[in-house]
Scaffold this motif. Structure first.
Motif, PDB file in Angstrom:
ATOM      1  N   THR A  26       0.848  -1.177   0.000  1.00 37.07           N
ATOM      2  CA  THR A  26       0.000   0.000   0.000  1.00 37.07           C
ATOM      3  C   THR A  26       0.889   1.235   0.000  1.00 37.07           C
ATOM      4  O   THR A  26       1.720   1.407   0.890  1.00 37.07           O
ATOM      5  CB  THR A  26      -0.912   0.031   1.247  1.00 37.07           C
ATOM      6  N   SER A  79      -4.802   6.160  -1.343  1.00 41.87           N
ATOM      7  CA  SER A  79      -3.659   5.252  -1.464  1.00 41.87           C
ATOM      8  C   SER A  79      -3.766   4.426  -2.738  1.00 41.87           C
ATOM      9  O   SER A  79      -4.804   4.371  -3.383  1.00 41.87           O
ATOM     10  CB  SER A  79      -3.592   4.321  -0.250  1.00 41.87           C
ATOM     11  N   VAL A  81      -3.103   0.496  -3.837  1.00 42.95           N
ATOM     12  CA  VAL A  81      -2.942  -0.818  -3.213  1.00 42.95           C
ATOM     13  C   VAL A  81      -2.617  -1.848  -4.284  1.00 42.95           C
ATOM     14  O   VAL A  81      -3.307  -1.940  -5.299  1.00 42.95           O
ATOM     15  CB  VAL A  81      -4.222  -1.228  -2.458  1.00 42.95           C
TER      16      VAL A  81
END
Length: 189
Positions: A26, A79, A81
């Motif tokens: 991540t 984010s 991932v």
């Protein structure tokens, strides 16, 4: 070896966790723009993006080989991932090939972490019944196959982007020459 792809780039915060068959990486970079990443079968992971016109980059060698075809990613608002499939179902003693203390930007993702002895329990990972397609996770068809590169300058920069009409239009795929080694590459606008 963990390094920057450019001396003027910064490292984003990177968290990782694993199961015996996959890695979760991540990259915490809210509102990232021009997200680019490349995965190579030997475990090379290269990432770059910008936030507020500041370049961020990560260039690391994972401990072992990975399966490009079964690896996925998702670019979210906060984010990016990656769910990366290992070629062998085994626990890695660390994420990076480089021994010693890991880089300061790399941390364990305790929210996703499962101990090796707990993994065999039913549903221990919390991901067993998760349908990644509902999250718009890209798969192998969204990654470009091209030759290895030292940076992200492989793509022409003179193209202007039009408005994106759908999420699928946002994923651009570039195909490299057949004589170059295969890599796994993502590009998000």
């Amino acid at each position: 070896m963990a390094s920057l792809s450019s001396s003027s780039s910064r490292h984003p915060s990177v968290k990782w966790a694993q199961l015996s068959d996959k890695l979760f990486i991540t990259i915490e970079l809210p509102d990232a723009k021009d997200v680019k990443a490349k995965l190579e079968p030997d475990g090379k992971f290269i990432f770059s993006a910008t936030k507020d016109d500041v370049p961020y980059a990560v260039d690391v060698e994972l401990l072992d080989k990975i399966n490009l075809e079964e690896s996925k990613y998702n670019v979210g608002l906060r984010s990016i991932v990656y769910s990366i499939k290992k070629t062998e179902d085994k626990w890695w003693e660390r994420l990076l090939k480089q021994e010693g203390k890991p880089p300061a930007f790399l941390k364990v993702d305790w929210d996703k972490w499962v101990d090796e002895d707990e993994e065999s329990g039913t549903g221990a990972s919390g991901f067993d019944d998760m349908d990644f397609s509902k999250f718009g996770m890209g798969g192998p068809e969204d990654f470009a196959m091209s030759g290895a590169a030292d940076d992200f300058g492989d793509e022409p920069e003179d193209e202007e982007e039009d408005t994106v009409e759908s999420e699928e239009d946002a994923k651009k795929v570039a195909v490299g020459s057949e004589t170059e080694p295969a890599t796994h590459e993502t590009t998000e606008a």
